[in-house]
Design an enzyme around this catalytic site. Structure first.
Site, short mmCIF file in Angstrom:
data_model
loop_
_atom_site.label_atom_id
_atom_site.label_comp_id
_atom_site.label_asym_id
_atom_site.label_seq_id
_atom_site.Cartn_x
_atom_site.Cartn_y
_atom_site.Cartn_z
N HIS C 232 1.36 -8.23 14.78
CA HIS C 232 1.61 -9.55 15.35
C HIS C 232 1.24 -10.68 14.40
O HIS C 232 1.64 -11.81 14.60
CB HIS C 232 0.89 -9.68 16.70
CG HIS C 232 1.65 -9.02 17.80
ND1 HIS C 232 2.08 -9.71 18.90
CD2 HIS C 232 2.09 -7.76 17.96
CE1 HIS C 232 2.75 -8.87 19.70
NE2 HIS C 232 2.76 -7.69 19.14
N SER C 236 7.46 -8.36 12.41
CA SER C 236 8.23 -7.15 12.13
C SER C 236 9.05 -7.32 10.87
O SER C 236 9.57 -8.40 10.59
CB SER C 236 9.18 -6.84 13.28
OG SER C 236 8.49 -6.42 14.41
N LYS C 260 16.04 -3.25 24.55
CA LYS C 260 16.47 -2.30 23.53
C LYS C 260 15.47 -1.15 23.39
O LYS C 260 15.85 0.02 23.36
CB LYS C 260 16.62 -3.03 22.20
CG LYS C 260 17.34 -2.24 21.16
CD LYS C 260 17.82 -3.17 20.05
CE LYS C 260 18.45 -2.36 18.94
NZ LYS C 260 19.26 -3.15 18.06
N ASP C 261 14.19 -1.49 23.34
CA ASP C 261 13.14 -0.46 23.24
C ASP C 261 13.14 0.44 24.46
O ASP C 261 12.95 1.65 24.35
CB ASP C 261 11.76 -1.13 23.10
CG ASP C 261 11.44 -1.49 21.66
OD1 ASP C 261 10.38 -2.09 21.43
OD2 ASP C 261 12.26 -1.19 20.78
N GLU C 304 1.49 24.80 13.75
CA GLU C 304 2.62 24.21 14.47
C GLU C 304 3.58 23.56 13.47
O GLU C 304 3.19 23.14 12.38
CB GLU C 304 2.12 23.18 15.48
CG GLU C 304 1.45 23.82 16.68
CD GLU C 304 2.46 24.47 17.63
OE1 GLU C 304 2.78 25.65 17.42
OE2 GLU C 304 2.92 23.80 18.57
#
Lengths: 175, 266, 435
Positions: C232, C236, C260-261, C304
């Site tokens: 923040h 971005s 969108k997310d 894994e």
């Protein structure tokens, strides 16, 4: 004309958003359900929710204790005097008036089945002690009679009768 | 340059996918041989267990396998729960009471035996692994509770093992005492003698007890034992996927509507 | 003679206001709270009105997806924790009890187990986005470093979690990985015994692994908070690599990026639910359904899938200590990337050579993943060594070299011009992840 169109657009978008939000909320609710449900008793605990007790070896005047759902259950085969004393008690003397007939099964009044948990604060009363020939709770001095009813002391109600039934003449199923 | 770029990208993407795919094949390489694949009723998106097969399978386990193999995680009451063999509660009570289990200590401080109840777990043939090994020449017959999930190939593997005993042993395999040849066992040597053949059990429902049938029934049972909630899982899975598809489409439409504010041209 | 009173005219004490109450745009109860604890206006500023580049593709949704994964892992984890018993004699059975007896226990267990895998799928895609679009560059270096710390913590948590069912792979994976610490010179063996609390992996180790699994999981939450705060502050990145300049370049976080997310999360959830419900054990290993046996080692000990590339790097180096160093540094070296790659251009969209390098790196990642699952001998070992060499070459040779020699493609002046160029077909981005 365009104003009406815009209005339609707005209500349509709101409707769509509302429907989507509702459908989404249903999903969130359904997703939360397993998380809450897993804290409920699991099936191995529920399998032990009922137990069967064989009474054939209990003699007159004898009492056995079984563990049911983590708590003690007193099963007493009462003598004639104990039954008489229980049935003849004056209901006005009782803090929690209850006829002895209501605390036993019909035709089986020699069998008393009570939860061995004092209704005051949960201690296990001792058999054969106390002023009323029933049970005595050592924690705070509650006296129960031969029907498991509270006579003296701080306990508010009689010893609880669990749900049980006779599945045969000498076998009961508790729970 | 642009087309070349996307071609490159596509090529890498495809190669990456192939490699990822092959990563999973490498586990199959361990078993080295194609297993006998069956069409199990529990396979697929809508798989369900064949109840009568499960009941017969329980009979096979009880009469043939249980003398050496424990199944400690399964309780008698599971046999009457939905999604499994679904014996009646009365039948399960009767089945359980055929076994004696240790309980206690009693009032005198002693352990005692009593008839098993539905709430009890299946009784093990041996008290612990050491006893089991001692009775089986040092080999430990594994517990069967999750065996269907504990072997690569799962149910197909179990079926293959049961069908994989052959009388003619290949020349390059030398068998020690108490070891048998099995086509599908990794290493081809198994300490268990052939457990089932045609007629090993007699089915009360009249089904012909061929070796294949017995093998199928017991493998069905073992698969249920490992995954008792399989049917509930696939059912819920279908509902969840459909629900999420619907919700995704709805959210997609909402998202498109919202973004129209930024760029009117979709 | 009182100094205070006689000198008041000469001495000046700065007024102090410790009371910062006020300034809220809200009224009523909301205002009352917000004036005293400004979280409501902070929320509006950071999550509703926050300006975000409008060119973000779906590759940017993985941060939100990771948060949802983390939340669900914690919720399912807590539910499992109410039933799991961290005792070597009871652990395996308690997991079976969860699967059979606990209401929806099978659902919660399969969810938790597969969420771990999907958590890593999302994080690898999230990191790929960072690599390809230069999100690690100035001013986002610290965010990148915090991310690498989160990644290390994730691997620790996943490793510890995998030991808990106390299957064969749990036990032997724990043995192999904790034994790595014996590579530390002088104090190695003491460290290993100290970790185990015993002379081998056993009940003592299991108990503390359980506690540490919880602890590190919540540490992840803490570092994620810092990671997001840093985000923040720096804002971005976006596919163009160009910073926003004016409102033509941005949209408000809500409702644009949130919707969108949300869509991306749902698609991810759909794939996850399909795998969890129809192939819940596909990503796992059958050997872990065999109870742990200290006397029998499985034929192939395999971690894994998400650890396989690093496992391959570990086994490529014949020396024990150097193998461990190589494995750890293969991840830590990511932290040096902001300084090893000093090109002024962020996004690979405009970096034709670096773009190919990144794709080769991704290919290398998958090759190493395959090698990690294969026996460490013969041709597999050779390929593994080449893959390891390339991995480090990518950072230490390619990154600085390409920064120097590469001629970037012509770049637009702004994000909105980037959007125009895309519409005109002048540039192609990874189409699958666009709007």
């Amino acid at each position: 004309m365009s104003e009406i169109k815009n209005k339609d657009k707005t209500t349509r978008r709101d409707f769509l958003t509302t429907v989507t939000a509702t459908v989404g909320a249903v999903g969130v609710g359904a997703g939360v359900l397993p998380v809450i449900s897993q804290m409920n008793p699991d099936s191995s605990v529920k399998a032990l929710a009922s137990i069967e007790v064989d009474l054939s070896k209990v003699k007159e005047g004898q009492e056995i204790t079984v563990l049911w759902r983590g708590k003690p259950v007193f099963i007493k085969r009462r003598t004639k005097e104990e039954i008489q004393k229980a049935q003849q008690a004056n209901l006005n003397d009782l803090k929690d008036p209850q006829d002895d007939k209501l605390r036993v099964k019909k035709g089986k009044d020699e069998w008393l089945v009570v939860l061995g948990v004092c209704t005051h604060l949960g201690c296990v009363p001792i058999a054969g002690k106390g002023d009323y020939n029933g049970w005595f709770c050592p924690c705070h001095g509650s006296h129960y009679d031969t029907s498991g009813r509270i006579r003296k002391g701080p306990a508010p109600t009689n010893l609880e009768i669990p749900q049980y039934e006779f599945v045969s003449n000498d076998k009961i199923k508790i729970g | 340059m642009n087309i070349k770029d996307s071609f490159f990208r596509l090529r890498y993407f495809v190669v990456a996918c192939l490699i990822f795919f092959f990563t999973n094949i490498s586990i199959a390489k361990e078993t080295n041989i194609e297993l006998l694949k069956q069409n199990w009723s529990f396979d697929g998106f809508f798989g369900k267990f064949d109840r009568t097969s499960l009941q017969r399978g329980y009979q096979v386990y009880k009469e043939v396998c249980a003398s050496c193999h424990s199944m400690k995680q399964v309780s008698f009451r599971n046999l009457s729960e939905p999604g499994g063999p679904e014996f009646s509660e009365a039948e399960v009570k009767a089945l359980a009471s055929q076994y004696e289990v240790t309980d206690g200590p009693n009032g005198e401080g002693e352990m005692f035996t009593r008839k098993a109840k539905p709430s009890d777990k299946f009784k093990s043939p041996y008290p612990n692994e050491n006893a089991s090994r001692a009775a089986n020449g040092g080999a430990y017959p594994p517990d069967m509770s999750v065996i269907a999930k504990a072997r690569p190939g799962g149910s197909d593997y179990l079926y293959s093992i049961l069908m994989g005993y052959e009388d003619k042993v290949p020349d390059n395999i030398k068998l020690e005492d108490g070891v048998y040849y099995n086509k599908y066992m990794p290493g081809n040597k198994i300490r268990m003698a052939k457990p089932i053949s045609e007629g090993s059990v007699t089915y009360s429902d009249g089904t012909k007890a061929t070796q294949e049938q017995i093998a199928k029934d017991v493998v069905n049972f073992l698969t249920w034992a490992a995954e008792p909630h399989l049917e509930a899982r696939k059912k819920l899975g279908f509902k969840s996927v459909v629900y999420l598809l619907i919700l995704t489409i709805l959210v997609y439409l909402v998202k498109k509507k919202i973004w129209l504010r930024v760029e009117p041209k979709v | 003679m009182n100094d205070q009173t006689s000198k008041t005219s000469k001495e000046h004490f700065e007024p102090v206001h410790t009371n910062k109450v006020g300034g809220s745009p809200f009224t009523g109860v909301t205002g009352w709270i917000d004036n005293r604890l400004p979280i409501i206006r902070m929320f509006r500023h950071e999550y509703l009105d926050f300006q975000v580049p409008k060119s973000l593709s779906y590759f940017w949704s993985f941060g939100g997806i990771l948060t949802i994964c983390l939340l669900l892992l914690i919720v399912t984890g807590i539910s499992l924790g109410m039933h799991y018993k961290p005792d070597a004699n009871q652990a395996f059975d308690s997991v079976e009890k969860i699967m059979r007896d606990v209401n929806f226990g099978w659902l919660i267990r399969y969810a938790h187990m597969n969420l771990a895998s999907f958590f890593f799928i999302a994080v690898y895609l999230h990191i790929f986005r960072g690599l390809y679009y230069g999100s690690y560059k100035e001013p986002r270096e610290l965010m990148w470093l915090l991310g690498i710390i989160i990644f290390f913590l994730m691997m620790a948590t996943a490793f510890l979690g995998y030991t808990l069912p106390w299957g064969q792979m749990s036990y032997w994976g724990a043995t192999v990985i904790t034994n790595l610490f014996s590579a530390v010179p002088v104090v190695g063996d003491f460290i290993v015994t100290w970790l185990w609390g015993d002379y081998a992996v056993g009940d003592a180790a299991l108990n503390r692994f359980y506690v540490l699994h919880w602890l590190i999981a919540f540490l992840i939450v803490g570092v994620v908070v810092f990671h997001v705060i840093a985000l923040h502050i720096v804002g971005s990145n976006n596919p163009s690599g160009i910073e926003p300049k004016d409102t033509r370049d941005t949209v408000s976080f809500s409702p644009f990026t949130t919707s969108k997310d949300l869509l991306a999360m749902l698609v991810f959830l759909l794939i996850f639910v399909a795998v969890m419900m129809y192939a819940p054990n596909y990503l796992g290993h059958p050997d872990n359904y065999i109870p742990a046996n200290p006397l029998v080692t499985p034929a192939h000990i395999v971690p894994e899938w998400y650890f396989l590339p690093f496992y391959a790097i570990l086994r490529s180096i014949p020396d024990k200590l150097m193998g461990v160093v190589a494995m750890v540094s293969s991840i830590a070296v990511l932290g040096l990337l902001p300084w090893l790659d000093f090109s002024k251009v962020r996004s690979s969209v405009f970096r034709p050579i670096w773009k190919q390098c990144v794709f080769l790196f991704v290919l290398d990642f998958f090759v190493l993943m395959y090698i990690g699952g294969a026996p460490a001998e013969g041709i597999y070992l050779v390929i593994g060594r080449i893959g390891t060499a390339f991995w480090f070459a990518f950072f230490f040779i390619l990154a600085p070299l390409v920064s120097i020699i590469e001629k970037p493609l012509p770049m637009p002046a702004s994000i909105h011009e980037f959007e125009d160029w895309k519409k005109q077909g002048k540039i192609k981005t990874i189409r699958l992840f666009n709007k």
